[in-house]
Design an enzyme around this catalytic site. Structure first.
Site, mmCIF file in Angstrom:
data_model
loop_
_atom_site.group_PDB
_atom_site.id
_atom_site.type_symbol
_atom_site.label_atom_id
_atom_site.label_comp_id
_atom_site.label_asym_id
_atom_site.label_seq_id
_atom_site.Cartn_x
_atom_site.Cartn_y
_atom_site.Cartn_z
ATOM 1 N N LYS A 1 2.328 5.335 -11.881
ATOM 2 C CA LYS A 1 0.980 4.763 -12.012
ATOM 3 C C LYS A 1 0.056 5.837 -12.544
ATOM 4 O O LYS A 1 -0.084 6.907 -11.953
ATOM 5 C CB LYS A 1 0.512 4.263 -10.656
ATOM 6 C CG LYS A 1 -0.824 3.551 -10.686
ATOM 7 C CD LYS A 1 -1.029 2.777 -9.402
ATOM 8 C CE LYS A 1 -2.366 2.070 -9.378
ATOM 9 N NZ LYS A 1 -2.524 1.310 -8.113
ATOM 10 N N ALA B 1 -12.348 5.282 -0.690
ATOM 11 C CA ALA B 1 -11.672 6.546 -0.405
ATOM 12 C C ALA B 1 -10.965 6.329 0.921
ATOM 13 O O ALA B 1 -11.327 6.906 1.938
ATOM 14 C CB ALA B 1 -12.660 7.693 -0.330
ATOM 15 N N ILE B 2 -10.019 5.419 0.872
ATOM 16 C CA ILE B 2 -9.276 5.090 2.080
ATOM 17 C C ILE B 2 -8.438 6.309 2.471
ATOM 18 O O ILE B 2 -8.352 6.649 3.647
ATOM 19 C CB ILE B 2 -8.371 3.860 1.827
ATOM 20 C CG1 ILE B 2 -9.183 2.673 1.278
ATOM 21 C CG2 ILE B 2 -7.609 3.492 3.091
ATOM 22 C CD1 ILE B 2 -10.148 2.026 2.224
ATOM 23 N N GLY C 1 -12.683 -2.786 -9.647
ATOM 24 C CA GLY C 1 -13.349 -4.064 -9.870
ATOM 25 C C GLY C 1 -13.793 -4.232 -11.317
ATOM 26 O O GLY C 1 -13.461 -3.425 -12.186
ATOM 27 N N LYS D 1 0.832 -1.208 0.000
ATOM 28 C CA LYS D 1 0.000 0.000 0.000
ATOM 29 C C LYS D 1 0.863 1.253 0.000
ATOM 30 O O LYS D 1 2.002 1.251 0.460
ATOM 31 C CB LYS D 1 -0.918 -0.021 1.235
ATOM 32 C CG LYS D 1 -1.751 1.239 1.369
ATOM 33 C CD LYS D 1 -3.137 1.024 1.920
ATOM 34 C CE LYS D 1 -3.954 2.315 1.818
ATOM 35 N NZ LYS D 1 -4.468 2.553 0.458
ATOM 36 N N GLY E 1 -9.927 -4.549 -12.436
ATOM 37 C CA GLY E 1 -10.979 -5.556 -12.575
ATOM 38 C C GLY E 1 -10.516 -6.939 -12.974
ATOM 39 O O GLY E 1 -11.314 -7.707 -13.514
ATOM 40 N N CYS F 1 -3.938 9.004 -7.263
ATOM 41 C CA CYS F 1 -4.931 8.622 -6.257
ATOM 42 C C CYS F 1 -6.051 9.646 -6.234
ATOM 43 O O CYS F 1 -5.816 10.829 -6.004
ATOM 44 C CB CYS F 1 -4.318 8.527 -4.873
ATOM 45 S SG CYS F 1 -5.559 8.039 -3.646
HETATM 46 C C1 LIG Z 1 -9.266 -0.409 -1.114
HETATM 47 C C2 LIG Z 1 -8.313 0.065 -2.157
HETATM 48 C C3 LIG Z 1 -7.158 0.755 -1.787
HETATM 49 C C4 LIG Z 1 -6.250 1.213 -2.743
HETATM 50 N N1 LIG Z 1 -5.108 1.866 -2.350
HETATM 51 C C5 LIG Z 1 -4.187 2.247 -3.285
HETATM 52 C C6 LIG Z 1 -2.936 2.812 -2.911
HETATM 53 O O1 LIG Z 1 -2.617 2.937 -1.734
HETATM 54 N N2 LIG Z 1 -2.081 3.224 -3.889
HETATM 55 C C7 LIG Z 1 -2.384 3.061 -5.218
HETATM 56 O O2 LIG Z 1 -1.598 3.421 -6.082
HETATM 57 N N3 LIG Z 1 -3.547 2.480 -5.607
HETATM 58 C C8 LIG Z 1 -4.459 2.067 -4.675
HETATM 59 N N4 LIG Z 1 -5.630 1.458 -5.074
HETATM 60 C C9 LIG Z 1 -5.880 1.234 -6.503
HETATM 61 C C10 LIG Z 1 -5.494 -0.175 -6.927
HETATM 62 O O3 LIG Z 1 -4.122 -0.401 -6.732
HETATM 63 C C11 LIG Z 1 -5.840 -0.437 -8.388
HETATM 64 O O4 LIG Z 1 -5.145 0.486 -9.186
HETATM 65 C C12 LIG Z 1 -7.324 -0.301 -8.685
HETATM 66 O O5 LIG Z 1 -8.096 -0.780 -7.599
HETATM 67 C C13 LIG Z 1 -7.762 -1.037 -9.959
HETATM 68 O O6 LIG Z 1 -7.593 -2.416 -9.868
HETATM 69 P P1 LIG Z 1 -8.773 -3.448 -9.416
HETATM 70 O O7 LIG Z 1 -9.985 -3.092 -10.198
HETATM 71 O O8 LIG Z 1 -8.242 -4.801 -9.718
HETATM 72 O O9 LIG Z 1 -8.982 -3.238 -7.940
HETATM 73 C C14 LIG Z 1 -6.533 0.989 -4.110
HETATM 74 C C15 LIG Z 1 -7.678 0.293 -4.489
HETATM 75 C C16 LIG Z 1 -8.580 -0.181 -3.534
HETATM 76 C C17 LIG Z 1 -9.798 -0.918 -3.985
#
Ligand SMILES: Cc1cc2nc3c(=O)[nH]c(=O)nc-3n(C[C@H](O)[C@H](O)[C@H](O)COP(=O)(O)O)c2cc1C
Ligand SMILES: Cc1cc2nc3c(=O)[nH]c(=O)nc-3n(C[C@H](O)[C@H](O)[C@H](O)COP(=O)(O)OP(=O)(O)OC[C@H]3O[C@@H](n4cnc5c(N)ncnc54)[C@H](O)[C@@H]3O)c2cc1C
Ligand SMILES: Cc1cc2nc3c(=O)[nH]c(=O)nc-3n(C[C@H](O)[C@H](O)[C@H](O)COP(=O)(O)OP(=O)(O)OC[C@H]3O[C@@H](n4cnc5c(N)ncnc54)[C@H](O)[C@@H]3O)c2cc1C
Ligand SMILES: Cc1cc2nc3c(=O)[nH]c(=O)nc-3n(C[C@H](O)[C@H](O)[C@H](O)COP(=O)(O)O)c2cc1C
Ligand code: FES
Ligand code: FES
Lengths: 259, 304, 304, 259
Positions: B166, B71-72, B218, B46, B245, B131
């Protein structure tokens, strides 16, 4: 903590709107400590992806059971689960209740599905004591006979007075508390947040111990996503603690309620 | 028949092309009882900034049709805390660690790298420029090409390790950002971060997230991410880590065919922690079935 | 108790705030046996440019998790064809008609309005500046503020009828486009068009759409659209027509609370043509339940 | 064209991988013309939203039936449909077959579920004639007895020779065709695209009429989305025609196959 494809052994209406789901889960079953929970993947949960957390109501070497109420999309979709279905679970999760203090008098306080979460605790506790169960109406007071069978004295309260004292759980607890050696009490509480807070406030004011099981929305259930945080007091101020991993059981003094 | 799953991101070797998306896997220990960390191509932790950060108030996540909002707000132990609390744990595994870094201001990006760079366990940096959930920095850096490039150049100046910006999805011209990343010395890029989004409770009229907005992740975003990866892959020669996703092996393979050298499993970890394993196996089976000998044989092979 | 569902978009009165999303409802006749066209707040027809246009090759749509991609490519009869084939039909109904217009070049936007403006049946123009599926114009006009404004000014110069630019979602700063629309004389804006996206068949390595790319629509994009509407509503005083994944009355209400004065049902028409009816009823019931007397009472009431 | 919540009356395996789903649909049932189809919303179709098109196999005042094969996500999810379930349908859709020409000899040519689509046509046709049914193996040749019971002569072909002539449908059709007064033939064809094209080519070369039922992916099914288009010849060139609305039945001369 294990992921397991558990097989449904039984799924029935228990009382009122509460249902019991019993799963053959030889991997997770033996791991369970009272106060822990499962993350359950609801089958056929149309277009929703996240698991739902449930306290473990019963557990043994063969499996686990949860006692739940349909309150939303996921728990409603659970109605369709049939014996023989596979249900994917992750468990057992969370810290669970600590060992009861042998020098103290155990007191259970619960509301709603909280009774279920405390039942496994009562089963495994060496002592017995008194249990305060609150609910809206008689139909919401679960497992009274079962707790009595384990040797517990149950004092129900209902909002409408259909069973036991009329009022909130505090209506029965407060007068009782005044007659006790207060510092020797050790409370195990599981229920809605206002109940947790009410009992926590009394614990702090009266210097007894109260273990509270917190109910927060969860996504991962294992401590990774930081969804389920509460403010935990530290020496200087506070820090986030994860209900799923650092909890769900916290001692009343740990919690900063102003969030 | 055996296939070679190994890939490289700059100088970092991965035993297979599958990592986890930052923020969905904690710092390693959280899933260690469910997932064999030695099986992963890399562990992406993270977001870390120089100092401890508390993140947003709760509620921090909300479930939507088919996906979720979060929105952590990037809470975390800071670089020092990370080194103390998590590096000893991560050291035990034979898996490279990608540290996702972010800053409240531009300087932070340099500072956090300076603080972490001595740790051998840190194999690479993913630079979060996207972010949607922090006011200070985050996406402000990721939607304007000049600032974006400056941050990357700054980080490039501080480390020899691979750096992986990213990218934000809410831009009309992802290729320009990909190209800027390459020109600024990035070893790879990752695509995509969550999509800015919002949900409102129609009874209380309150946003469902304490932060008002959040990022959508997702399955809903996969087709968006595939397009972004495709567009970026056409513009650059450095590798892409694709995500958004990925729930099934087929999703990961689709990303690779679109142009991703590696992939990251994110939200799927919450839903089914065995996803990573299934995705690694699935990629291997696909390569065998199609008669390929290495991952490179399928990367960017889309007929378009 | 009765509530007033009427709203206004510029000078156009709608009996309720519900229209259909352009391209998901044909030109009117297609759903006339299933949906009472007199019940609709307005009928928004598929995109029209000056001349007949053939659109893209097939496959033109592809189903994704929870939604769909389309790259229809704006086939249509042209302004003359539209007037001949569909205006006589549409005239029969007591429902305003919003004509969605587009152009291969900037001039086309003026030409098509000149060709249509004499028709009384045409109540307003939705200016498509955001179609991801045509090479010539479409989204190129919608992601660059200057061009965007120039097209709107051009159209403004040609008609007294309400004009409603339709915004692209893949920009980091929707508020800037909303503001530019307002400053260029738009009567309202609509948000959002489909999100650029892609899917690839992992067996054939071919994109699933003949056009390679398409636009994502349906429930997956709703949280994205809500955020865009919210952001735009904060920036402007003209009304917004909100759309993107409206499948249930609650979705429409969420858009209105976020700041939309009207809403459009799109992909949901394919899934359940009774959606429009349910959405109109649902808005009415919600207003009654909450003790409101008109639509305006809930527009933009989000506590944020 | 109506939308109706139809109730499942019957759902059973018919033959091989084919199943029949029968629906009580008093609104849609009476509207049906042979060659028309339904857009059916598959219940519990996890995370997929679009309806699926199915030819109508049988229809009467009470309802409709479809005969289908599980080939993908939607048709597989249909396996779970139970009698008593509600299924949302839109129908009947498309143009359907024209009245058969009283002066011509009707010939049916079908493969796969095409037999089903032609069965309702045969039931309602005043004449009978000859039917060429192709399939991979014996198990893929549907409804032979039923067509024979209506008075049709059925000539099956199978790729593996397990029933009738070995080979494609053309292996039986071509030699037969040579013995006919070719211009008096009127073909009604429903099957996979290569079969449609093969029969269409013969119709053009030999100047007989062939009504082809086209199978294209669909989204709306009512003519609104322009997904299902094919190229239809016009005086000067071609135009898009919508299979769902302008079709699915086209005469062989109308179609430009080069897409
Ligand atoms: C709960 C949560 C926390 C996340 N925290 C971060 C983070 O700290 N840094 C970051 O670059 N991306 C963060 N992301 C984004 C994910 O790394 C990823 O780019 C995004 O969720 C898309 O992939 P997915 O659809 O497989 O989840 C977070 C995503 C989720 C769902
Ligand atoms: C540690 C713990 C133990 C629990 N034990 C039980 C139990 O034994 N019996 C029981 O009936 N219920 C229990 N709950 C509550 C139960 O998890 C919720 O009732 C359930 O998640 C609601 O899901 P839904 O889909 O029906 O509701 P929805 O409101 O549709 O759920 C939407 C989303 O919100 C989350 N959510 C909603 N309410 C809660 C909640 N109260 N807690 C956590 N997440 C929530 C869901 O996980 C889901 O992501 C427990 C909750 C926690 C945190
Ligand atoms: C006019 C018409 C009549 C039909 N009649 C029958 C019938 O009587 N019996 C029968 O078994 N099948 C019939 N089909 C084919 C049937 O619609 C497909 O088998 C079905 O859509 C496949 O859905 P799936 O979810 O199982 O497959 P998937 O491949 O998972 O479907 C994915 C998507 O593609 C679309 N799709 C896939 N294949 C087709 C196809 N061949 N035609 C149209 N859309 C498709 C689906 O609608 C869906 O949107 C007919 C098709 C048409 C166009
Ligand atoms: C099949 C299809 C065709 C479309 N055609 C047009 C069009 O011609 N003009 C336009 O401005 N938008 C078009 N759109 C976009 C929709 O009007 C709408 O903006 C988008 O689909 C989001 O709404 P939804 O999620 O409710 O479908 C089309 C969308 C679909 C699905
Ligand atoms: S639910 Fe993910 S950290 Fe607790
Ligand atoms: S399926 Fe929509 S026009 Fe034919």
């Amino acid at each position: 903590m294990k992921q397991e494809k558990a097989t449904v052994v039984e799924h029935h209406n228990f009382q009122g709107e509460y249902r019991i789901l019993r799963l053959a889960a030889p991997v997770v079953g033996p791991l369970v400590k009272p106060g822990q929970f499962l993350e359950l993947q609801v089958p056929r949960l149309d277009e929703r992806i996240l698991r739902r957390p449930f306290s473990i109501y019963q557990a043994d070497a063969e499996g686990v059971a949860v006692l739940y109420k349909a309150v939303g999309r996921g728990t409603e979709a659970m109605a369709a689960i049939q014996p023989g279905d596979e249900v994917d679970i992750i468990g057992s999760l969370g810290n669970g209740y600590p060992e009861a203090d042998a020098n103290k008098t155990p007191v259970l306080v619960a509301g709603g599905y909280g009774n279920a979460a405390l039942y496994i605790l009562a089963q495994r506790m060496e002592k017995t004591g008194i249990a305060f169960f609150g609910g809206r109406s008689e139909i919401d007071i679960l497992l009274v006979k079962e707790f009595e069978a384990l040797g517990w004295e149950v004092r129900p309260t209902t909002d409408d007075g259909t069973l036991g004292t009329k009022g909130l759980v505090t209506a029965a607890f407060d007068p009782w508390m005044k007659e006790q050696e207060i510092e020797t009490l050790e409370l195990f509480v599981c229920g809605p947040n206002p109940m947790l807070k009410a009992m926590g406030d009394r614990a702090i004011a009266n210097k007894f111990t109260a273990w509270l099981s917190l109910d927060r929305n969860m996504a991962c259930g294992v401590g990774a996503c930081l969804t389920c945080v509460i403010k935990r007091k530290t020496g200087e101020g506070w820090e986030w603690a994860r209900c799923c991993k650092d909890g769900p059981i916290f001692e009343s003094r740990e919690i900063l309620w102003n969030e | 028949m055996s296939v070679d799953l190994k890939i490289k991101i700059g100088s970092m070797e991965m035993k297979n092309p599958v990592t986890v998306a930052s923020g969905t896997f904690g710092y390693g220990p959280e899933y260690a009882e469910l997932v064999d960390l030695n099986r992963l191509g890399a562990i992406t932790v993270k977001g870390i900034c120089p100092d401890e950060h508390v993140g947003n108030s709760t509620p921090r996540t909300f479930e939507t049709r088919g996906g979720m909002l979060n929105a952590i707000g990037l809470p975390g132990p800071g670089a020092k805390g990370f080194i103390e609390k998590y590096v000893p744990f991560l050291k035990q595994y034979d898996t490279p660690v990608i540290v996702n870094i972010w800053g409240k201001g531009m300087d932070d990006y340099g500072t956090v790298v300076e603080m972490l760079d001595g740790e051998e366990t840190v194999s690479a940096y993913e630079i979060n420029l996207s972010c949607p959930n922090v006011k200070e920095g985050g996406s402000a850096f990721g939607t304007e090409v000049d600032t974006f490039s400056r941050v990357i150049e700054l980080v490039r100046g501080k480390t020899q390790k691979p750096i992986i910006p990213k990218l934000a999805p809410n831009v009309p011209n992802i290729a320009a950002f990909a190209k800027a990343a390459e020109n600024s010395g990035a070893d790879a890029i990752s695509i995509m971060n969550t999509m800015p989004a919002m949900a409102i409770n129609i009874d209380t009229l309150e946003p469902e997230l304490a932060n008002k907005f959040g990022g959508l992740s997702g399955p809903p975003i996969k087709p968006i991410a595939i397009k972004l990866v495709f567009d970026a892959a056409r513009a650059i020669d450095i590798p892409i880590i694709g995500m958004g996703g990925i729930f099934e092996p087929e999703d990961a393979i689709e990303f690779m065919i679109a142009g991703a050298t590696a992939v990251a499993v994110g939200t799927a970890n919450f839903v089914d922690p065995s996803t990573i394993d299934r995705v690694i196996d699935g990629i291997e089976h696909y390569l065998i079935k199609k008669g390929h000998s290495s991952v490179a044989d399928i990367v960017g092979t889309v007929k378009a």
